[in-house]
Design a protein around this motif. Structure first.
Motif, mmCIF file in Angstrom:
data_model
loop_
_atom_site.group_PDB
_atom_site.id
_atom_site.type_symbol
_atom_site.label_atom_id
_atom_site.label_comp_id
_atom_site.label_asym_id
_atom_site.label_seq_id
_atom_site.Cartn_x
_atom_site.Cartn_y
_atom_site.Cartn_z
ATOM 1 N N THR A 139 6.129 1.254 3.308
ATOM 2 C CA THR A 139 7.214 0.306 3.102
ATOM 3 C C THR A 139 8.316 0.984 2.296
ATOM 4 O O THR A 139 8.086 2.015 1.647
ATOM 5 N N LEU B 294 -0.177 -7.486 6.007
ATOM 6 C CA LEU B 294 0.137 -6.090 5.681
ATOM 7 C C LEU B 294 1.294 -5.980 4.693
ATOM 8 O O LEU B 294 1.679 -4.872 4.316
ATOM 9 N N GLN B 295 1.858 -7.116 4.297
ATOM 10 C CA GLN B 295 2.969 -7.188 3.347
ATOM 11 C C GLN B 295 4.197 -6.423 3.846
ATOM 12 O O GLN B 295 4.849 -5.706 3.092
ATOM 13 N N VAL C 145 1.161 1.986 3.611
ATOM 14 C CA VAL C 145 0.541 0.907 4.387
ATOM 15 C C VAL C 145 -0.688 1.429 5.119
ATOM 16 O O VAL C 145 -1.743 0.794 5.137
ATOM 17 N N LEU C 146 -0.569 2.621 5.715
ATOM 18 C CA LEU C 146 -1.695 3.208 6.440
ATOM 19 C C LEU C 146 -1.492 4.705 6.559
ATOM 20 O O LEU C 146 -0.371 5.209 6.449
#
Length: 378
Positions: free
Chosen positions: A83, A156-157, A234-235
């Protein structure tokens, strides 16, 4: 759905729709790989294309023996999504590009404390940390273009008002060094499970995965710092690796070469630099060896791209895409090699995965600013 999971022969599976463009040489490589001793099952993804002896966009399951050459030199190559707090509604691409500047150079002394925290020690390749590299590697600011599953995005915001940052890179020269050592000692015949050579490779392989993950984080943090922005991971997933796995009741080794794991939660499958990317939720399946496509997949060999495109586009024209995004790439040859025309349309890849029942699409991501390289060399 079943017709997108094609069983080409015993032990050979291809994930593709009727309109998925697949190079015949890649399918031949897929069949050839099945003949390796101990190989049980090979699976080609919709982005399957020919590689150097072995196909890219594929997964391979073997018993009793693993094959470093199947993984290739960029051990740990993969994707990280972050993000940012950059306002997607107030983007000035010229300002962002100016702030970003050149991130091809080694990290300076201000970064060394973080490097020592994140990266494995004593690899000899620390100067490459925080740099993207050449080929199809990139870092890209993206905006949420269309949300298909709002609840999943909220979990996942991910905020549609803020830009995202996608980083695609790997272990840089370290993975290639490890592969060269393996091939020089053992050729392409693989390593017997339980042997000292196999244990040694797996230890080096783990170091390369660690290095690649650290590299992606350092690239992301470096870009955020240049852009005066904050962000959170995030990932992060690897596309090139080997892991122990039990498939069909047999314990063996699952190799991925340009394939996304389907057992690691949501993942991003990117298009070319002039196309969308997709955030998807995988549905794990043995048919696909618990793997998915890792991108759009090449249509053209690198060596033919400039001849095909130079009369139609200048490098300056290729630095602007049909989706309105900007591309930073000062290497003219690479600009042609990585042109959107050289890749399959990402929608054809995602459609095949959806029809095969392997993914649920969560969101479509639109490119805003893609960084390849600021210099003439990668």
């Amino acid at each position: 759905m079943g017709n997108c999971i094609q069983h080409l022969a015993a032990g050979v599976t291809l994930i593709a729709a009727d309109n998925t463009w697949i190079d015949g040489d890649a399918i031949q490589q897929l069949h050839t790989t099945l003949t390796l001793p101990g190989m049980r099952h090979v699976a080609g993804m919709p982005d399957l294309h020919p590689g150097r002896g072995y196909p890219v966009g594929a997964a391979f399951f073997s018993l009793g023996r693993l094959y470093p050459a199947l993984i290739g030199g960029d051990i740990g190559c993969g994707m990280a999504l972050w993000t940012t707090d950059l306002d997607a509604r107030k983007v000035s691409l010229d300002k962002l590009e100016k702030r970003l500047g050149n991130i091809d150079t080694p990290l300076d002394d201000d970064w060394q404390a973080l490097v020592s925290t994140l990266a494995p020690p004593d690899t000899g390749f620390d100067p490459a940390l925080g740099t993207i590299g050449g080929g199809n590697h990139f870092a890209e600011l993206q905006r949420l273009d269309h949300i298909y599953q709002p609840a999943a995005l909220e979990a996942l915001q991910l905020d549609p008002r803020q830009l995202l940052l996608l980083v695609h890179s790997g272990s840089r020269g370290l993975g290639q060094f490890i592969l060269q050592q393996q091939v020089s000692q053992f050729g392409h015949r693989g390593l017997e499970q339980g042997s000292p050579a196999c244990a040694d490779y797996l230890a080096r392989h783990a170091t390369a995965l660690h290095f690649a993950e650290a590299n992606r984080e350092l690239i992301a943090r470096r870009m955020l710092a240049r852009l005066h922005a904050d962000g959170e991971p995030v990932l992060d997933i690897h596309h090139n690796l080997v892991v122990p796995a039990t498939i069909g009741g047999e314990a063996g080794w699952l190799h991925r070469k340009g394939a996304t794991p389907s057992s690691a939660g949501p993942v991003v499958i990117p298009g070319s630099r002039g196309d969308f990317s997709y955030l998807v939720a995988p549905r794990p399946s043995e048919d696909s060896l618990f793997s998915l496509a890792h991108g759009a997949g090449r249509k053209w060999m690198r060596s033919e791209c400039k001849d095909r495109l130079a009369r139609r586009f200048t490098p300056a024209q290729l630095s602007r895409t049909r989706l309105g995004s900007h591309v930073i790439c000062r290497d003219k040859q690479l600009m042609y090699e990585e042109a959107p025309e050289a890749y399959k349309p990402i929608d054809s890849i995602i459609d095949a995965l959806v029809q095969a029942g392997l993914v649920t699409v969560l969101a479509r991501l639109r490119p805003v600013l893609t960084y390849k390289t600021h210099g003439e060399c990668c």
